[in-house]
Scaffold this motif. Structure first.
Motif, PDB file in Angstrom:
ATOM      1  N   GLY A 159      17.587  44.576  23.573  1.00  0.00           N
ATOM      2  CA  GLY A 159      16.255  44.976  24.323  1.00  0.00           C
ATOM      3  C   GLY A 159      16.194  47.279  24.672  1.00  0.00           C
ATOM      4  N   THR A 160      15.536  47.196  24.753  1.00  0.00           N
ATOM      5  CA  THR A 160      15.148  48.962  25.821  1.00  0.00           C
ATOM      6  C   THR A 160      14.290  48.632  27.120  1.00  0.00           C
ATOM      7  OG1 THR A 160      12.939  49.634  24.631  1.00  0.00           O
ATOM      8  CG2 THR A 160      15.047  49.976  23.481  1.00  0.00           C
ATOM      9  N   LEU A 161      15.553  49.405  27.657  1.00  0.00           N
ATOM     10  CA  LEU A 161      14.248  49.801  28.953  1.00  0.00           C
ATOM     11  C   LEU A 161      14.138  51.218  29.429  1.00  0.00           C
ATOM     12  CD1 LEU A 161      13.599  48.557  31.980  1.00  0.00           C
ATOM     13  CD2 LEU A 161      16.198  48.058  32.478  1.00  0.00           C
ATOM     14  N   VAL A 162      13.024  51.940  29.470  1.00  0.00           N
ATOM     15  CA  VAL A 162      12.542  53.271  30.149  1.00  0.00           C
ATOM     16  C   VAL A 162      11.779  53.316  31.225  1.00  0.00           C
ATOM     17  CG1 VAL A 162      11.178  55.018  29.023  1.00  0.00           C
ATOM     18  CG2 VAL A 162      12.244  53.470  27.318  1.00  0.00           C
ATOM     19  N   PHE A 163      13.200  53.905  32.215  1.00  0.00           N
ATOM     20  CA  PHE A 163      12.223  53.869  33.433  1.00  0.00           C
ATOM     21  C   PHE A 163      12.088  55.266  33.209  1.00  0.00           C
ATOM     22  CE2 PHE A 163      16.413  51.468  34.056  1.00  0.00           C
ATOM     23  CZ  PHE A 163      15.604  51.098  35.110  1.00  0.00           C
ATOM     24  N   LEU A 176      23.180  51.905  34.847  1.00  0.00           N
ATOM     25  CA  LEU A 176      22.587  50.815  34.522  1.00  0.00           C
ATOM     26  C   LEU A 176      22.681  51.030  33.016  1.00  0.00           C
ATOM     27  CD1 LEU A 176      21.529  48.785  35.174  1.00  0.00           C
ATOM     28  CD2 LEU A 176      19.451  49.375  34.604  1.00  0.00           C
ATOM     29  N   ALA A 177      23.036  51.800  31.963  1.00  0.00           N
ATOM     30  CA  ALA A 177      22.806  52.274  30.415  1.00  0.00           C
ATOM     31  C   ALA A 177      24.784  52.481  30.291  1.00  0.00           C
ATOM     32  CB  ALA A 177      23.110  53.756  30.396  1.00  0.00           C
ATOM     33  N   LEU A 178      25.323  52.495  31.097  1.00  0.00           N
ATOM     34  CA  LEU A 178      26.474  52.560  31.104  1.00  0.00           C
ATOM     35  C   LEU A 178      27.066  50.966  30.790  1.00  0.00           C
ATOM     36  CD1 LEU A 178      28.240  55.706  32.912  1.00  0.00           C
ATOM     37  CD2 LEU A 178      27.715  55.097  30.120  1.00  0.00           C
ATOM     38  N   GLU A 179      26.602  49.751  31.503  1.00  0.00           N
ATOM     39  CA  GLU A 179      27.006  48.826  31.790  1.00  0.00           C
ATOM     40  C   GLU A 179      26.552  47.790  30.591  1.00  0.00           C
ATOM     41  OE1 GLU A 179      26.616  47.391  36.380  1.00  0.00           O
ATOM     42  OE2 GLU A 179      27.621  48.983  36.981  1.00  0.00           O
ATOM     43  N   ALA A 210      25.175  48.911  28.351  1.00  0.00           N
ATOM     44  CA  ALA A 210      25.192  49.024  26.744  1.00  0.00           C
ATOM     45  C   ALA A 210      25.999  48.410  26.218  1.00  0.00           C
ATOM     46  CB  ALA A 210      26.587  50.895  26.334  1.00  0.00           C
ATOM     47  N   THR A 211      26.929  47.422  26.512  1.00  0.00           N
ATOM     48  CA  THR A 211      28.436  46.762  26.240  1.00  0.00           C
ATOM     49  C   THR A 211      27.139  44.749  25.573  1.00  0.00           C
ATOM     50  OG1 THR A 211      28.924  46.017  28.346  1.00  0.00           O
ATOM     51  CG2 THR A 211      30.400  47.394  27.685  1.00  0.00           C
ATOM     52  N   HIS A 212      26.246  44.772  26.491  1.00  0.00           N
ATOM     53  CA  HIS A 212      25.813  44.104  26.348  1.00  0.00           C
ATOM     54  C   HIS A 212      24.295  44.438  25.271  1.00  0.00           C
ATOM     55  CE1 HIS A 212      27.349  41.516  29.271  1.00  0.00           C
ATOM     56  NE2 HIS A 212      27.524  42.904  30.024  1.00  0.00           N
ATOM     57  N   GLY A 213      24.317  45.386  23.953  1.00  0.00           N
ATOM     58  CA  GLY A 213      23.680  45.978  23.045  1.00  0.00           C
ATOM     59  C   GLY A 213      21.817  46.339  24.030  1.00  0.00           C
ATOM     60  N   VAL A 214      22.286  46.711  25.511  1.00  0.00           N
ATOM     61  CA  VAL A 214      20.195  46.866  25.787  1.00  0.00           C
ATOM     62  C   VAL A 214      21.310  48.656  25.436  1.00  0.00           C
ATOM     63  CG1 VAL A 214      19.161  46.683  28.176  1.00  0.00           C
ATOM     64  CG2 VAL A 214      20.666  44.367  27.017  1.00  0.00           C
ATOM     65  N   ARG A 215      19.515  49.411  25.686  1.00  0.00           N
ATOM     66  CA  ARG A 215      19.819  50.468  25.736  1.00  0.00           C
ATOM     67  C   ARG A 215      18.434  50.934  26.793  1.00  0.00           C
ATOM     68  NH1 ARG A 215      17.291  53.890  22.327  1.00  0.00           N
ATOM     69  NH2 ARG A 215      16.510  52.209  21.074  1.00  0.00           N
ATOM     70  N   VAL A 216      19.236  51.860  28.078  1.00  0.00           N
ATOM     71  CA  VAL A 216      18.844  52.088  29.007  1.00  0.00           C
ATOM     72  C   VAL A 216      18.167  53.981  29.207  1.00  0.00           C
ATOM     73  CG1 VAL A 216      18.086  52.557  31.732  1.00  0.00           C
ATOM     74  CG2 VAL A 216      19.448  50.361  30.212  1.00  0.00           C
ATOM     75  N   SER A 261      18.070  54.113  18.181  1.00  0.00           N
ATOM     76  CA  SER A 261      18.792  53.703  18.052  1.00  0.00           C
ATOM     77  C   SER A 261      19.308  54.158  18.737  1.00  0.00           C
ATOM     78  CB  SER A 261      19.389  52.821  17.320  1.00  0.00           C
ATOM     79  OG  SER A 261      19.053  53.770  16.060  1.00  0.00           O
ATOM     80  N   TYR A 262      20.002  55.606  18.542  1.00  0.00           N
ATOM     81  CA  TYR A 262      21.565  56.520  19.129  1.00  0.00           C
ATOM     82  C   TYR A 262      21.540  56.438  20.333  1.00  0.00           C
ATOM     83  CZ  TYR A 262      26.978  57.640  18.702  1.00  0.00           C
ATOM     84  OH  TYR A 262      27.971  57.452  18.434  1.00  0.00           O
ATOM     85  N   THR A 263      20.375  56.321  20.889  1.00  0.00           N
ATOM     86  CA  THR A 263      20.746  56.885  22.417  1.00  0.00           C
ATOM     87  C   THR A 263      19.954  56.353  23.558  1.00  0.00           C
ATOM     88  OG1 THR A 263      18.395  58.847  20.806  1.00  0.00           O
ATOM     89  CG2 THR A 263      17.916  58.251  23.656  1.00  0.00           C
ATOM     90  N   LEU A 264      21.406  56.725  24.326  1.00  0.00           N
ATOM     91  CA  LEU A 264      21.861  55.394  25.912  1.00  0.00           C
ATOM     92  C   LEU A 264      21.787  56.150  26.686  1.00  0.00           C
ATOM     93  CD1 LEU A 264      22.819  52.970  26.405  1.00  0.00           C
ATOM     94  CD2 LEU A 264      24.911  54.376  26.192  1.00  0.00           C
ATOM     95  N   GLY A 265      20.819  55.939  27.640  1.00  0.00           N
ATOM     96  CA  GLY A 265      21.482  56.758  29.240  1.00  0.00           C
ATOM     97  C   GLY A 265      21.292  58.503  29.330  1.00  0.00           C
ATOM     98  N   GLN A 266      19.886  58.918  28.239  1.00  0.00           N
ATOM     99  CA  GLN A 266      19.676  60.222  28.862  1.00  0.00           C
ATOM    100  C   GLN A 266      18.398  60.211  29.830  1.00  0.00           C
ATOM    101  OE1 GLN A 266      21.005  62.657  26.558  1.00  0.00           O
ATOM    102  NE2 GLN A 266      22.931  61.305  26.848  1.00  0.00           N
TER     103      GLN A 266
END
Ligand code: NAP
Length: 260
Positions: free
Chosen positions: A148-152, A184-187, A189-195, A245-250
């Motif tokens: 899933g995804t997590l947005v702060f 958290l995004a870096l950690e 990502a390997t589990h398929g979660v986008r933060v 889907s390709y946006t991570l840690g932004q």
């Protein structure tokens, strides 16, 4: 906010007859019986998500929101890790999964450093950073299971870790949150979660801090106007969807160019 005003922000689709409700994503939006969180929750519900909302002290707003979001209305104080765990347990008990989480809790205070008390500092870090730690821990397993995804929610002006006259405690807490979110995004990502983080500029609403009406601030917005909760919700929908889907840690700043 009256139920019809909540409805006007977004009308949730009824779960379609004859289709499995399990087909629609399950979304948890915190800080969501008023302000930007409510706009995000309404937009998610309008998209068709099974949308869970959370309140802490605003009982009146919560009972109005019941009209739209029941039976997915929860009470939690996210400064407590036990509340965060129970909240996620209740969401899973209801809908069996969790796909998107949007964390809108984040208190604000302003004033010069010399007048900022230690209690103010502590409250900013508790509300903006510690609630995020508790929520992230609570939702980790469920989001890994759904990829899933997590947005702060941050605030405009965080990039570059600049100083902020008149709002140092708030800006420091949000800056710490940005570093936490990226880590958290870096950690995850390997589990398929986008933060990711979404950072609004100046967005007045019924319960917003009076600073959102400051003429000096308004004059410094390049687009010449404040933002609307609906514009923030739209950006949040994108971050909480396969479209990003390709946006991570932004850190997506939505501020009309303010503080870029
Ligand atoms: N509005 C803006 O112009 C602006 C600009 C930049 C960034 N932001 C950020 O955007 C986010 C939303 O802003 P907003 O203006 O909509 O905020 P808001 O009006 O202050 O709403 C905050 C919400 O968080 C909930 N909340 C507060 N503490 C909580 C806790 N410990 N546990 C659970 N819920 C809690 C409140 O619920 P109850 O009322 O039930 O207590 C409320 O619904 C915040 O992170 C803020 O820093 C806003």
């Amino acid at each position: 906010m009256a139920p019809q005003e909540i409805q006007s922000l977004g009308t949730p689709r009824p779960e379609p007859e004859g289709t499995s409700p399990a087909a629609s994503p399950v979304t948890l939006v915190t800080g969501s019986v008023r302000g930007l969180g409510l706009a995000v929750a309404c937009a998610c519900a309008e998209r068709g998500d099974r949308t869970h909302i959370v309140w802490r002290g605003s009982a009146g707003a919560a009972s109005e929101a019941e009209a739209v979001f029941a039976p997915r209305v929860h009470r939690a104080d996210l400064t407590r890790s036990a509340d965060a765990k129970k909240l996620v347990g209740d969401v899973i008990a209801r809908d069996g999964r969790l796909d998107h989480v949007v964390h809108c809790v984040g208190a604000y205070t302003s004033g010069p450093l010399v007048e900022t008390s230690f209690d103010d500092w502590r409250r900013m870090f508790e509300s903006n950073l510690e609630t995020s730690l508790h929520l992230a821990a609570g939702v980790r397993d469920a989001l890994r299971a759904s990829c899933g995804t997590l947005v702060f929610f941050g605030c405009a002006g965080l990039e570059g870790l600049g100083g902020r006259r008149q709002a140092a405690a708030y800006a420091a807490a949000k800056s710490a949150l940005l570093v936490f979110a990226r880590s958290l995004a870096l950690e995850e990502a390997t589990h398929g979660v986008r933060v990711n983080m979404l950072s609004p500029g100046i967005v007045p609403h019924q319960d917003a801090h009076p600073d959102t009406e400051s003429p000096k601030r308004l004059a410094s917005i390049p687009l010449g106007r404040v933002g609307t909760p609906a514009e923030i919700a739209e950006a949040c929908l994108w971050l909480s969807s396969p479209k990003s889907s390709y946006t991570l840690g932004q850190n997506l700043t939505v501020s009309g160019g303010w503080l870029i």
